[in-house]
Design a protein around this motif. Structure first.
Motif, mmCIF file in Angstrom:
data_model
loop_
_atom_site.group_PDB
_atom_site.id
_atom_site.type_symbol
_atom_site.label_atom_id
_atom_site.label_comp_id
_atom_site.label_asym_id
_atom_site.label_seq_id
_atom_site.Cartn_x
_atom_site.Cartn_y
_atom_site.Cartn_z
ATOM 1 N N ASN A 27 2.817 14.146 16.249
ATOM 2 C CA ASN A 27 1.873 14.885 15.415
ATOM 3 C C ASN A 27 1.982 14.517 13.932
ATOM 4 O O ASN A 27 1.519 15.263 13.065
ATOM 5 C CB ASN A 27 2.084 16.387 15.591
ATOM 6 N N GLU A 28 2.578 13.386 13.656
ATOM 7 C CA GLU A 28 2.665 12.915 12.275
ATOM 8 C C GLU A 28 1.273 12.617 11.727
ATOM 9 O O GLU A 28 0.394 12.100 12.416
ATOM 10 C CB GLU A 28 3.512 11.641 12.232
ATOM 11 N N VAL A 29 1.063 12.955 10.450
ATOM 12 C CA VAL A 29 -0.172 12.616 9.738
ATOM 13 C C VAL A 29 0.154 11.516 8.743
ATOM 14 O O VAL A 29 1.112 11.623 7.982
ATOM 15 C CB VAL A 29 -0.750 13.844 9.015
ATOM 16 N N PHE A 30 -0.681 10.471 8.758
ATOM 17 C CA PHE A 30 -0.391 9.280 7.965
ATOM 18 C C PHE A 30 -1.701 8.790 7.372
ATOM 19 O O PHE A 30 -2.560 8.285 8.086
ATOM 20 C CB PHE A 30 0.244 8.228 8.879
ATOM 21 N N VAL A 31 -1.904 8.982 6.050
ATOM 22 C CA VAL A 31 -3.197 8.738 5.419
ATOM 23 C C VAL A 31 -3.041 7.725 4.291
ATOM 24 O O VAL A 31 -2.180 7.905 3.414
ATOM 25 C CB VAL A 31 -3.788 10.039 4.838
ATOM 26 N N PRO A 32 -3.840 6.642 4.264
ATOM 27 C CA PRO A 32 -3.753 5.687 3.160
ATOM 28 C C PRO A 32 -4.252 6.317 1.860
ATOM 29 O O PRO A 32 -5.279 6.993 1.820
ATOM 30 C CB PRO A 32 -4.669 4.536 3.606
ATOM 31 N N LEU A 33 -3.517 6.075 0.766
ATOM 32 C CA LEU A 33 -3.881 6.582 -0.545
ATOM 33 C C LEU A 33 -4.349 5.475 -1.481
ATOM 34 O O LEU A 33 -5.281 5.649 -2.253
ATOM 35 C CB LEU A 33 -2.696 7.300 -1.209
ATOM 36 N N SER A 34 -3.655 4.352 -1.429
ATOM 37 C CA SER A 34 -3.923 3.306 -2.402
ATOM 38 C C SER A 34 -3.436 1.983 -1.844
ATOM 39 O O SER A 34 -2.514 1.938 -1.025
ATOM 40 C CB SER A 34 -3.201 3.621 -3.721
ATOM 41 N N ASP A 89 -4.097 24.364 2.157
ATOM 42 C CA ASP A 89 -4.355 22.978 1.795
ATOM 43 C C ASP A 89 -3.166 22.423 1.016
ATOM 44 O O ASP A 89 -2.498 23.162 0.271
ATOM 45 C CB ASP A 89 -5.621 22.861 0.928
ATOM 46 N N LEU A 90 -2.943 21.148 1.171
ATOM 47 C CA LEU A 90 -1.881 20.458 0.450
ATOM 48 C C LEU A 90 -2.443 19.940 -0.864
ATOM 49 O O LEU A 90 -3.413 19.175 -0.884
ATOM 50 C CB LEU A 90 -1.338 19.308 1.295
ATOM 51 N N VAL A 91 -1.862 20.361 -1.961
ATOM 52 C CA VAL A 91 -2.277 19.934 -3.299
ATOM 53 C C VAL A 91 -1.129 19.158 -3.921
ATOM 54 O O VAL A 91 0.019 19.611 -3.893
ATOM 55 C CB VAL A 91 -2.650 21.145 -4.169
ATOM 56 N N PHE A 92 -1.410 17.994 -4.486
ATOM 57 C CA PHE A 92 -0.345 17.212 -5.107
ATOM 58 C C PHE A 92 -0.924 16.281 -6.160
ATOM 59 O O PHE A 92 -2.135 16.062 -6.244
ATOM 60 C CB PHE A 92 0.458 16.434 -4.066
ATOM 61 N N THR A 93 -0.043 15.774 -6.995
ATOM 62 C CA THR A 93 -0.434 14.847 -8.045
ATOM 63 C C THR A 93 0.421 13.594 -7.947
ATOM 64 O O THR A 93 1.592 13.652 -7.572
ATOM 65 C CB THR A 93 -0.303 15.491 -9.439
ATOM 66 N N TYR A 94 -0.188 12.464 -8.259
ATOM 67 C CA TYR A 94 0.538 11.198 -8.242
ATOM 68 C C TYR A 94 -0.140 10.235 -9.206
ATOM 69 O O TYR A 94 -1.254 10.480 -9.693
ATOM 70 C CB TYR A 94 0.598 10.615 -6.830
ATOM 71 N N GLY A 109 0.803 -1.212 0.000
ATOM 72 C CA GLY A 109 0.000 0.000 0.000
ATOM 73 C C GLY A 109 0.838 1.265 0.000
ATOM 74 O O GLY A 109 2.027 1.248 0.357
ATOM 75 N N SER A 110 0.213 2.384 -0.394
ATOM 76 C CA SER A 110 0.873 3.681 -0.438
ATOM 77 C C SER A 110 0.134 4.645 0.473
ATOM 78 O O SER A 110 -1.095 4.597 0.594
ATOM 79 C CB SER A 110 0.894 4.235 -1.867
ATOM 80 N N PHE A 111 0.893 5.561 1.098
ATOM 81 C CA PHE A 111 0.334 6.440 2.116
ATOM 82 C C PHE A 111 0.887 7.846 1.947
ATOM 83 O O PHE A 111 2.037 8.040 1.551
ATOM 84 C CB PHE A 111 0.679 5.931 3.519
ATOM 85 N N LEU A 112 0.058 8.838 2.260
ATOM 86 C CA LEU A 112 0.505 10.217 2.366
ATOM 87 C C LEU A 112 1.030 10.440 3.775
ATOM 88 O O LEU A 112 0.344 10.146 4.751
ATOM 89 C CB LEU A 112 -0.648 11.173 2.084
ATOM 90 N N GLN A 113 2.254 10.946 3.863
ATOM 91 C CA GLN A 113 2.874 11.198 5.166
ATOM 92 C C GLN A 113 3.183 12.686 5.301
ATOM 93 O O GLN A 113 3.809 13.279 4.414
ATOM 94 C CB GLN A 113 4.157 10.391 5.313
ATOM 95 N N PHE A 146 -5.653 17.792 0.215
ATOM 96 C CA PHE A 146 -5.807 17.359 1.593
ATOM 97 C C PHE A 146 -5.593 18.557 2.516
ATOM 98 O O PHE A 146 -4.772 19.436 2.231
ATOM 99 C CB PHE A 146 -4.779 16.288 1.965
ATOM 100 N N GLY A 147 -6.306 18.574 3.625
ATOM 101 C CA GLY A 147 -5.947 19.475 4.698
ATOM 102 C C GLY A 147 -4.664 18.998 5.357
ATOM 103 O O GLY A 147 -4.294 17.815 5.259
ATOM 104 N N LEU A 148 -3.981 19.884 6.046
ATOM 105 C CA LEU A 148 -2.734 19.482 6.703
ATOM 106 C C LEU A 148 -2.975 18.526 7.868
ATOM 107 O O LEU A 148 -2.025 17.948 8.396
ATOM 108 C CB LEU A 148 -1.971 20.718 7.182
ATOM 109 N N ASP A 149 -4.244 18.357 8.256
ATOM 110 C CA ASP A 149 -4.562 17.356 9.269
ATOM 111 C C ASP A 149 -4.880 15.996 8.653
ATOM 112 O O ASP A 149 -5.265 15.061 9.357
ATOM 113 C CB ASP A 149 -5.749 17.830 10.120
ATOM 114 N N GLY A 150 -4.755 15.895 7.323
ATOM 115 C CA GLY A 150 -4.992 14.627 6.644
ATOM 116 C C GLY A 150 -6.389 14.459 6.100
ATOM 117 O O GLY A 150 -6.710 13.406 5.539
ATOM 118 N N THR A 151 -7.243 15.493 6.209
ATOM 119 C CA THR A 151 -8.611 15.398 5.713
ATOM 120 C C THR A 151 -8.632 15.504 4.195
ATOM 121 O O THR A 151 -8.128 16.478 3.617
ATOM 122 C CB THR A 151 -9.479 16.520 6.300
ATOM 123 N N LEU A 152 -9.220 14.506 3.522
ATOM 124 C CA LEU A 152 -9.332 14.521 2.073
ATOM 125 C C LEU A 152 -10.421 15.505 1.653
ATOM 126 O O LEU A 152 -11.553 15.452 2.136
ATOM 127 C CB LEU A 152 -9.670 13.127 1.547
#
Length: 497
Positions: free
Chosen positions: A139-146, A164-169, A121-125, A185-191
């Motif tokens: 205070n690490e944010v760790f969100v599953p992506l795929s 907000d955090l904007v990115f492409t993958y 799996g892949s995760f946003l950290q 995503f918000g910086l708290d990990g909210t999609l």
């Protein structure tokens, strides 16, 4: 869900350095990433304490795969480029990261896509860290992506004005088809948004380069790249990442009176949106001349407004010899001044160039230009540049054919006589070595008054007070000489030729 961990270990200083502007670091690891194991820079960040953080990806090459890999962190003083601290972060699969000041706190964040080798799996950290490079795992944010492999690019992240955090993958739809994601995503990990575009639905399969904000109101983004036809393709997305349109810059879009743009290594760091315009830094070809240029365009009509040329030094007249000058980076400070960095020559060519930094006003008038003298025997391939908060730039890259990387910090208040004076010049000279004539080009903020040439025994062999853009060497015995250049006001620089 299996968490991905990495270990932190403080590393001894690789080398002891004195106060200087250009700092080369010799690694005791032979890197898998980069030229001849030299590694590659991952990013630059000016910390909140005004010092500069350089991050470098490295590994040990064991056959055809990287056995030990991770990231080296170097905290470098804002003035003098002294290494203050180092840190090695072990990671068996080091991804591309965004390093940024935290817009909500007084620390910084490292953002990237990481992978779990067990589950696949892949995760946003999102990982906070302070000025001392201490990571805050609480205070690490760790969100599953795929649930499969996701791949990002080093210029594929940004933090917009809404924090907000904007990115492409990209993720594999199957073994042959890839999907591109544009996520917010918000910086708290909210999609907030995640738009998926099948690769086949994109207007062209352009080589990916970067992501940025095209307009603040309405909020729009641009995603751009270059293709094999010497074109720059730019795709416009709305705030929900829905495709709105695109434009392409080609040779046909440039009038015959101006240079033709050429594909280059620097476009990923050399596109800048400025209100109703956008600015690109590019290679150019004009007849048998070439170099790099800055061009300002109207965003809507693609009308060309301004252009400034920086010729290759030395000039390449035959295209079969390879490219000439190479863009490195482009940025703008809070006052609207532009900073443009470039190699005066392709660092892989026989005729080695220098790293140059120019400061320009909004109308492309060059305020000053500084040149980093190329140490003998090194080919410096600069890859990253940022504009510093208090004026000036930081540039870093790798040295070809060696396991070394370098960093360059150049201030607006440079005077050329103190800690930076022995490596930075307000002029450049070429070719070096020269045969019959040596050419000099000066920054517009200085005026030369005299050039002297001394042999290795310290004897004065030539003095010239007029026509100081070139130095005639006819009649001099072949060999090494010391050139002394005197500027108006009495400043003197010495260089080996």
């Amino acid at each position: 869900m299996k968490r991905v961990f990495f270990t932190l270990a403080v590393v001894l200083l690789v080398c002891r350095v004195s106060a200087q502007t250009l700092d080369s670091i010799a690694h005791h690891h032979v890197g898998y990433y980069g030229p001849e194991g030299g590694g590659q820079w991952e990013g630059i960040l000016q910390l909140r304490d005004r010092n500069v953080l350089f991050v470098h990806m490295e590994g040990i090459n064991m056959g055809s795969t990287a056995d030990i890999v991770g990231n080296d962190y170097y905290k470098v003083s804002r003035h003098g480029a002294v290494i203050l601290d180092t840190l090695f972060v072990y990671d068996s699969d080091p991804p591309f990261f965004l390093f940024a000041k935290n817009p909500k706190n007084d620390d910084h964040i490292r953002v990237g896509i990481v992978h779990d080798s067990t589950s696949g799996g892949s995760f946003l950290q999102i990982f906070p860290f302070d000025n001392e490079m201490r990571f805050d795992s609480v205070n690490e944010v760790f969100v599953p992506l795929s649930d499969t492999f996701a791949y990002s690019c080093h210029d594929g992240y940004l933090i917009n004005k809404q924090n907000d955090l904007v990115f492409t993958y990209v993720t594999p739809y199957n073994r042959e088809v890839w999907n591109r994601h544009f996520a917010c995503f918000g910086l708290d990990g909210t999609l907030k948004h995640d738009t998926v575009m099948p690769w086949s639905s994109l207007p062209t399969n352009s080589g990916y380069r970067g992501l940025g904000v095209f307009s603040e109101s309405p909020l729009e983004y641009y995603w751009y790249g270059s293709n094999a036809s010497d074109q720059l393709d730019c795709y416009i997305l709305d705030s929900l990442f829905q495709y709105k349109g695109s434009f392409t810059l080609t040779e046909e879009s440039i009038s015959p009176e101006v240079p033709q743009l050429r594909y280059n290594f620097g476009w990923q760091d050399c596109l800048l949106v400025d209100n109703d315009d956008f600015i690109i830094g590019s290679r150019y070809v004009k007849g048998n001349k070439n170099g790099v240029c800055l061009v300002r365009y109207d965003k809507q009509t693609l009308e060309q407004k301004n252009m400034v040329l920086f010729p290759s030094r030395p000039m390449i007249y035959n295209s079969s010899m390879g490219f000439g000058a190479c863009p490195i980076g482009l940025g703008m400070d809070s006052e609207g001044s532009l900073y443009f960095s470039y190699n005066t020559q392709n660092p892989m060519c026989t005729d080695k160039g220098q790293i140059a930094v120019a400061k320009l006003d909004a109308d492309f008038n060059v305020q000053w230009e500084r040149f980093c003298l190329e140490p003998e025997g090194y080919y410096r391939n600069a890859t990253h540049m940022i504009v510093l908060d208090d004026g000036g730039v930081a540039v870093c890259g790798a040295i070809w054919y060696t396991p070394e990387v370098f960093m360059l910090i150049l201030s607006d208040d440079y005077d050329g006589m103190e800690e930076q004076g022995f490596i930075i010049r307000p002029y450049t000279y070429f070719p070096n070595p020269a045969q019959d004539e040596l050419h000099l080009q000066y920054s517009p903020d200085v005026t030369p008054t005299q050039i002297e040439l001394y042999d290795l025994q310290g004897r004065l062999v030539k003095t010239q007070c007029n026509g100081l853009e070139s130095l005639n060497l006819e009649g001099l015995a072949s060999g090494a000489y010391t050139m002394r250049v005197t500027l108006e006001g009495g400043k003197v620089f010495s260089d080996k030729t």
